[in-house]
Scaffold this motif. Structure first.
Motif, mmCIF file in Angstrom:
data_model
loop_
_atom_site.group_PDB
_atom_site.id
_atom_site.type_symbol
_atom_site.label_atom_id
_atom_site.label_comp_id
_atom_site.label_asym_id
_atom_site.label_seq_id
_atom_site.Cartn_x
_atom_site.Cartn_y
_atom_site.Cartn_z
ATOM 1 N N ARG A 1 -7.308 14.949 12.367
ATOM 2 C CA ARG A 1 -6.841 16.338 12.419
ATOM 3 C C ARG A 1 -7.173 17.114 11.151
ATOM 4 N N GLY A 2 -7.937 16.484 10.263
ATOM 5 C CA GLY A 2 -8.346 17.159 9.051
ATOM 6 C C GLY A 2 -7.368 17.061 7.893
ATOM 7 N N VAL A 3 -6.414 16.131 7.999
ATOM 8 C CA VAL A 3 -5.425 15.926 6.925
ATOM 9 C C VAL A 3 -5.682 14.574 6.292
ATOM 10 N N ARG A 4 -5.973 14.555 5.000
ATOM 11 C CA ARG A 4 -6.345 13.311 4.326
ATOM 12 C C ARG A 4 -5.129 12.650 3.695
ATOM 13 N N ALA A 5 -4.981 11.360 3.993
ATOM 14 C CA ALA A 5 -3.987 10.531 3.300
ATOM 15 C C ALA A 5 -4.743 9.631 2.344
ATOM 16 N N ALA A 6 -4.638 9.870 1.062
ATOM 17 C CA ALA A 6 -5.401 9.124 0.063
ATOM 18 C C ALA A 6 -4.587 7.918 -0.410
ATOM 19 N N ARG A 7 -5.190 6.755 -0.343
ATOM 20 C CA ARG A 7 -4.488 5.567 -0.820
ATOM 21 C C ARG A 7 -4.472 5.565 -2.350
ATOM 22 N N VAL A 8 -3.291 5.402 -2.923
ATOM 23 C CA VAL A 8 -3.145 5.424 -4.385
ATOM 24 C C VAL A 8 -2.692 4.082 -4.925
ATOM 25 N N GLN A 9 -2.437 3.132 -4.038
ATOM 26 C CA GLN A 9 -2.035 1.781 -4.475
ATOM 27 C C GLN A 9 -2.427 0.781 -3.396
ATOM 28 N N ALA B 1 0.822 -1.212 0.000
ATOM 29 C CA ALA B 1 0.000 0.000 0.000
ATOM 30 C C ALA B 1 0.859 1.266 0.000
ATOM 31 N N LEU B 2 0.362 2.265 -0.696
ATOM 32 C CA LEU B 2 1.011 3.572 -0.788
ATOM 33 C C LEU B 2 -0.060 4.642 -0.640
ATOM 34 N N TRP B 3 0.238 5.647 0.180
ATOM 35 C CA TRP B 3 -0.690 6.767 0.370
ATOM 36 C C TRP B 3 -0.034 8.069 -0.070
ATOM 37 N N LEU B 4 -0.871 9.044 -0.407
ATOM 38 C CA LEU B 4 -0.387 10.346 -0.830
ATOM 39 C C LEU B 4 -1.085 11.434 -0.020
ATOM 40 N N ILE B 5 -0.287 12.360 0.503
ATOM 41 C CA ILE B 5 -0.799 13.503 1.262
ATOM 42 C C ILE B 5 -0.358 14.760 0.524
ATOM 43 N N GLU B 6 -1.298 15.646 0.240
ATOM 44 C CA GLU B 6 -0.970 16.831 -0.557
ATOM 45 C C GLU B 6 -1.637 18.079 -0.002
ATOM 46 N N ASP B 7 -0.966 19.217 -0.213
ATOM 47 C CA ASP B 7 -1.618 20.511 -0.094
ATOM 48 C C ASP B 7 -1.118 21.370 -1.246
ATOM 49 N N ASP C 1 6.282 -14.691 7.581
ATOM 50 C CA ASP C 1 5.859 -14.974 6.209
ATOM 51 C C ASP C 1 4.425 -14.504 5.977
ATOM 52 N N GLU C 2 3.566 -14.696 6.973
ATOM 53 C CA GLU C 2 2.176 -14.241 6.854
ATOM 54 C C GLU C 2 2.116 -12.718 6.761
ATOM 55 N N LEU C 3 2.915 -12.052 7.572
ATOM 56 C CA LEU C 3 2.932 -10.593 7.537
ATOM 57 C C LEU C 3 3.452 -10.081 6.204
ATOM 58 N N VAL C 4 4.526 -10.678 5.708
ATOM 59 C CA VAL C 4 5.110 -10.244 4.439
ATOM 60 C C VAL C 4 4.114 -10.450 3.303
ATOM 61 N N GLN C 5 3.406 -11.583 3.326
ATOM 62 C CA GLN C 5 2.410 -11.833 2.285
ATOM 63 C C GLN C 5 1.326 -10.756 2.313
ATOM 64 N N ALA C 6 0.863 -10.397 3.512
ATOM 65 C CA ALA C 6 -0.153 -9.345 3.632
ATOM 66 C C ALA C 6 0.391 -8.020 3.132
ATOM 67 N N TRP C 7 1.611 -7.680 3.539
ATOM 68 C CA TRP C 7 2.219 -6.411 3.128
ATOM 69 C C TRP C 7 2.420 -6.352 1.620
ATOM 70 N N ALA C 8 2.973 -7.410 1.045
ATOM 71 C CA ALA C 8 3.318 -7.414 -0.378
ATOM 72 C C ALA C 8 2.099 -7.335 -1.278
#
Length: 313
Positions: free
Chosen positions: A305-313, A50-56, A228-235
């Motif tokens: 806090r009103g700051v959005r992190a949008a998931r992009v992947q 997963a990857l998130w993007l925060i912008e202003d 291994d279970e954690l890595v599979q979930a992360w990947a």
């Protein structure tokens, strides 16, 4: 094995993600790993981590979860992560240089050793026998670990089977991203640094340290399976599974540990991200994946806090 050799073994091993409660501990002790000269990333088979993007208006921050130690050739690379790092002016990690031996070794000596309160005075005979059996994988025994504080003994025991199973510190995401950033001439910063992490671990109550050590002994034989279970979930970008494996397990075991290792640090990092947003520039932040999962994740704190992190992947 001498105490000095044992400490080096613990430090070298602990670069990676350990099983269970040790998931977020391991970045502190990576001083003895050597970064690869030319790191390569195996492409992900699906959407990838997963990857998130925060912008202003004048700031852009990529937020990426990592695993600090991986089996070589674990597939996790994606075009979006590659582009986010390439476009960033700066890479920010938990620790700027996890290979800095001079910084970490004295900290381990200062905060990880307590010969006046040895483990043999804190554990039952049955637990000492378990410790002795687990330590044998390091070429050591319970007597060699006896001067260690419980947090360091637990960390050593938790990580040993992971390294033995083929997980490699030089394949860890943080190490690879750092090498790529430096090769591209980008500065690398840190959110807290090695000293802060070691002091954090050492600040745990003795009761919680012992609970962690006992957990490491209990999970010793299945540590690599858990990872291994954690890595599979992360990947595969399965953040809910990361929450279940790497976050809820910690919260269920110890609220003190959960607050210390995850919740408190996540709030501090959210503060730093807001400071970055108040300035300008393009930044890529990479932290352990457990910090980006669950109700107290960095993104959830920012959202409150009103700051959005949008998931992009």
């Amino acid at each position: 094995m001498s105490l000095t050799q044992l400490l080096k073994t613990a430090a070298r091993s602990a670069v990676g993600v350990a099983a269970g409660l040790a998931l977020t501990f391991v970045a502190v002790d990576s001083a003895f790993a050597q970064a690869p000269a030319a790191p390569t990333i195996t492409p992900a088979t699906g959407q990838g981590p997963a990857l998130w993007l925060i912008e202003d208006a004048d700031s852009r921050i990529g937020l990426f979860g990592t695993v600090h130690v991986l089996r070589p050739n674990t597939p996790w690379g994606t075009a979006k992560v590659e582009a986010a790092l390439a476009e960033a002016d700066t890479l920010i990690l938990e620790i700027k240089d996890p290979n800095d031996q001079a910084a970490v070794a004295p900290l381990i000596q200062q905060f990880g050793v307590s010969p006046d309160r040895p483990l043999s005075s804190l554990l039952t005979p049955e637990e000492l026998a378990e410790l002795n059996a687990a330590a044998s994988a390091l070429g050591a025994n319970a007597a060699a670990l006896d001067p260690l504080r419980p947090w360091l003994a637990g960390l050593t025991i938790a990580v040993a089977p992971i390294i033995a199973a083929g997980f490699d510190p030089t394949s860890g995401v943080d190490t690879v991203l750092r090498a790529q950033a430096l090769a591209a001439g980008k500065p690398v910063g840190e959110l807290e640094g090695a000293e802060a992490q070691v002091r954090m671990l050492a600040s745990m109550s003795e009761e919680t340290q012992l609970a962690f050590l006992r957990s490491a002994l209990r999970d010793y034989e299945r540590a690599s399976t858990i990872l291994d279970e954690l890595v599979q979930a992360w990947a595969t970008g399965d953040v809910e599974a990361i929450d279940r494996i790497g976050v809820e397990e910690m919260r269920n075991q110890s609220q003190e540990l959960y607050d210390l290792i995850l919740a408190n640090r996540n709030r501090d990092w959210a503060d730093q991200i807001q400071t970055m947003l108040a300035a300008s520039g393009d930044t890529f932040i990479a932290v352990g994946a457990a910090h980006l999962a669950g109700d107290d994740s960095v993104q959830e704190i920012l959202e409150d806090r009103g700051v959005r992190a949008a998931r992009v992947q």
